[in-house]
Motif scaffolding. Structure first.
Motif, PDB file in Angstrom:
ATOM      1  N   PRO A 274       1.011  -1.256  -0.129  1.00  0.00           N
ATOM      2  CA  PRO A 274      -0.153  -0.033  -0.056  1.00  0.00           C
ATOM      3  C   PRO A 274       0.924   1.317   0.093  1.00  0.00           C
ATOM      4  CG  PRO A 274       0.112  -0.994   2.208  1.00  0.00           C
ATOM      5  CD  PRO A 274       0.552  -1.910   1.398  1.00  0.00           C
ATOM      6  N   GLU A 275       0.155   2.299  -0.443  1.00  0.00           N
ATOM      7  CA  GLU A 275       0.823   3.728  -0.479  1.00  0.00           C
ATOM      8  C   GLU A 275       1.115   3.877   1.212  1.00  0.00           C
ATOM      9  OE1 GLU A 275      -1.142   6.701  -2.463  1.00  0.00           O
ATOM     10  OE2 GLU A 275      -1.378   5.311  -4.311  1.00  0.00           O
ATOM     11  N   GLU A 276       2.367   4.635   1.314  1.00  0.00           N
ATOM     12  CA  GLU A 276       2.848   5.369   2.621  1.00  0.00           C
ATOM     13  C   GLU A 276       3.085   6.730   2.575  1.00  0.00           C
ATOM     14  OE1 GLU A 276       6.157   3.181   4.222  1.00  0.00           O
ATOM     15  OE2 GLU A 276       5.475   1.259   3.530  1.00  0.00           O
ATOM     16  N   GLN A 277       2.816   7.389   3.590  1.00  0.00           N
ATOM     17  CA  GLN A 277       2.850   8.742   3.741  1.00  0.00           C
ATOM     18  C   GLN A 277       4.219   9.351   4.333  1.00  0.00           C
ATOM     19  OE1 GLN A 277       0.571  10.610   2.275  1.00  0.00           O
ATOM     20  NE2 GLN A 277      -0.465   8.607   1.636  1.00  0.00           N
ATOM     21  N   GLY A 278       5.211   8.504   4.322  1.00  0.00           N
ATOM     22  CA  GLY A 278       6.666   8.968   5.219  1.00  0.00           C
ATOM     23  C   GLY A 278       7.018  10.156   4.516  1.00  0.00           C
ATOM     24  N   VAL A 279       7.171  10.234   3.360  1.00  0.00           N
ATOM     25  CA  VAL A 279       7.667  11.245   2.711  1.00  0.00           C
ATOM     26  C   VAL A 279       7.078  12.610   3.012  1.00  0.00           C
ATOM     27  CG1 VAL A 279       8.642  12.328   0.482  1.00  0.00           C
ATOM     28  CG2 VAL A 279       9.087   9.979   1.088  1.00  0.00           C
ATOM     29  N   THR A 280       5.704  12.366   2.796  1.00  0.00           N
ATOM     30  CA  THR A 280       4.834  13.588   2.833  1.00  0.00           C
ATOM     31  C   THR A 280       4.928  14.318   4.279  1.00  0.00           C
ATOM     32  OG1 THR A 280       3.222  12.732   1.048  1.00  0.00           O
ATOM     33  CG2 THR A 280       2.592  14.414   2.618  1.00  0.00           C
ATOM     34  N   GLU A 281       4.877  13.144   5.368  1.00  0.00           N
ATOM     35  CA  GLU A 281       4.830  13.754   6.734  1.00  0.00           C
ATOM     36  C   GLU A 281       6.052  14.337   7.072  1.00  0.00           C
ATOM     37  OE1 GLU A 281       3.946  10.197   8.819  1.00  0.00           O
ATOM     38  OE2 GLU A 281       1.668  10.250   8.186  1.00  0.00           O
ATOM     39  N   ALA A 282       7.131  13.844   6.292  1.00  0.00           N
ATOM     40  CA  ALA A 282       8.568  14.341   6.580  1.00  0.00           C
ATOM     41  C   ALA A 282       8.758  15.741   6.060  1.00  0.00           C
ATOM     42  CB  ALA A 282       9.588  13.480   6.043  1.00  0.00           C
ATOM     43  N   LEU A 283       7.977  15.952   4.977  1.00  0.00           N
ATOM     44  CA  LEU A 283       8.163  17.065   4.420  1.00  0.00           C
ATOM     45  C   LEU A 283       7.565  18.341   5.074  1.00  0.00           C
ATOM     46  CD1 LEU A 283       7.931  16.374   0.539  1.00  0.00           C
ATOM     47  CD2 LEU A 283       9.889  17.255   1.841  1.00  0.00           C
ATOM     48  N   ALA A 284       6.258  17.887   5.603  1.00  0.00           N
ATOM     49  CA  ALA A 284       5.438  18.714   6.387  1.00  0.00           C
ATOM     50  C   ALA A 284       6.007  18.965   7.822  1.00  0.00           C
ATOM     51  CB  ALA A 284       4.064  18.160   6.784  1.00  0.00           C
ATOM     52  N   THR A 285       6.771  18.284   8.240  1.00  0.00           N
ATOM     53  CA  THR A 285       7.600  18.521   9.360  1.00  0.00           C
ATOM     54  C   THR A 285       8.560  19.298   9.113  1.00  0.00           C
ATOM     55  OG1 THR A 285       7.218  15.929  10.296  1.00  0.00           O
ATOM     56  CG2 THR A 285       9.060  17.471  11.289  1.00  0.00           C
ATOM     57  N   GLY A 286       9.265  19.403   8.091  1.00  0.00           N
ATOM     58  CA  GLY A 286      10.486  20.201   7.735  1.00  0.00           C
ATOM     59  C   GLY A 286       9.607  21.620   7.388  1.00  0.00           C
ATOM     60  N   ALA A 287       8.594  21.834   6.945  1.00  0.00           N
ATOM     61  CA  ALA A 287       8.011  22.987   6.595  1.00  0.00           C
ATOM     62  C   ALA A 287       7.441  23.935   7.864  1.00  0.00           C
ATOM     63  CB  ALA A 287       6.502  22.822   5.961  1.00  0.00           C
TER      64      ALA A 287
END
Length: 288
Positions: A274-287
């Protein structure tokens, strides 16, 4: 003259004649003049088996592996040479195609464009720690993060066995080089370059990335990720021309054929999931 010796039992009956050649030459033969006594049957059978084994050994030596002989006629020799040249050319075609297709998309860490994600491909572990080649890749990724070229590092490697975990070893190395743990995302099913590229696109939603690997592998990685739909730029890590470097270059010739088929046929990876949100969440943390 051959000398004959009579063998007798205790009761005086003659049981056989043993004939020897001149000067005690090897190769005795026994002419039976009657039945061997029960007590002598064992040695007689042992001698027979020994002789049978010697004959079998001689036959085996005569049936040794045939000697490879080159064709004698010039016409056949010319065709053989042409066939070898054609095989070499066919082996070089995929690697040449990948190098030409990605030549303007490969450079150093200083030349790399700013992208949100860096993808680091696994390169083996020694005693649970990254090999020197993998450590150099991770050093380059840490430099990209420190200079602001990337915001998130996606480490992709093999974790098909409990005792072998490339992504976690890569994460530990990066955190030791100053990359925050929440900016590192692990892909545990990057079993080869094609699987890593496809999963980066379909599972982690990466559209643009800087790829990090050694110079002999980076052209193949860029070509495969572009075929998977990622706008990729490659950072080729320099290495000394040691035995490992030459081995890696030779391995690329063999791997480029499979890579060309993957780029053309685009098969599903060994494990998609399944799809994972790891990259999206890491980018949101950096923002934040």
């Amino acid at each position: 003259m051959a000398r004959a010796h009579l063998a007798r039992r205790a009761d005086g009956r003659r049981v056989g004649v043993l004939v020897r050649g001149k000067s005690g030459q090897a190769g005795e033969r026994r002419k039976a003049l009657g039945r061997w006594p029960a007590g002598l049957r064992g040695p007689a059978r042992s001698v027979s088996r020994l002789r049978a084994g010697l004959r079998l050994s001689a036959r085996s030596r005569s049936r040794s592996w045939p000697v490879l002989r080159l064709p004698r006629t010039r016409r056949v020799q010319r065709r053989l040479a042409q066939g070898l040249m054609a095989a070499c050319v066919l082996a070089l075609v995929p690697a040449t195609w990948m190098r030409l297709g990605s030549g303007d998309r490969v450079g150093t860490t200083a030349e790399a464009p700013a992208r949100e994600v860096a993808v680091v491909f696994g390169a083996g572990l020694w005693n649970g720690r990254p090999t020197p080649y993998l450590a150099h890749r991770l050093d380059a990724a840490a430099e990209l993060y420190r200079t602001g070229k990337v915001k998130v590092v996606l480490v992709t490697g093999d974790n098909s066995r409990v005792e072998y975990d490339e992504p976690d070893a890569m994460r530990t190395y990066l955190t030791g080089r100053g990359v925050p743990d929440d900016r590192i995302v692990s892909d545990y099913a990057g079993f080869d370059s094609w699987d890593s590229c496809v999963r980066a696109k379909k599972i982690f939603g990466v559209d643009r990335a800087v790829l990090v690997s050694q110079g002999f592998h980076i052209h193949r990685a860029v070509t495969l990720c572009r075929s998977a739909g990622i706008d990729a730029y490659g950072v080729g890590v320099d290495e000394p021309r040691d035995a490992t470097w030459y081995y890696g270059g030779a391995r690329e010739l063999a791997a480029s054929g499979k890579a060309a088929l993957d780029a053309l046929l685009r098969p599903d990876p060994r494990f998609l999931g399944p799809e994972e949100q790891g990259v999206t969440e890491a980018l949101a943390t950096g923002a934040r």
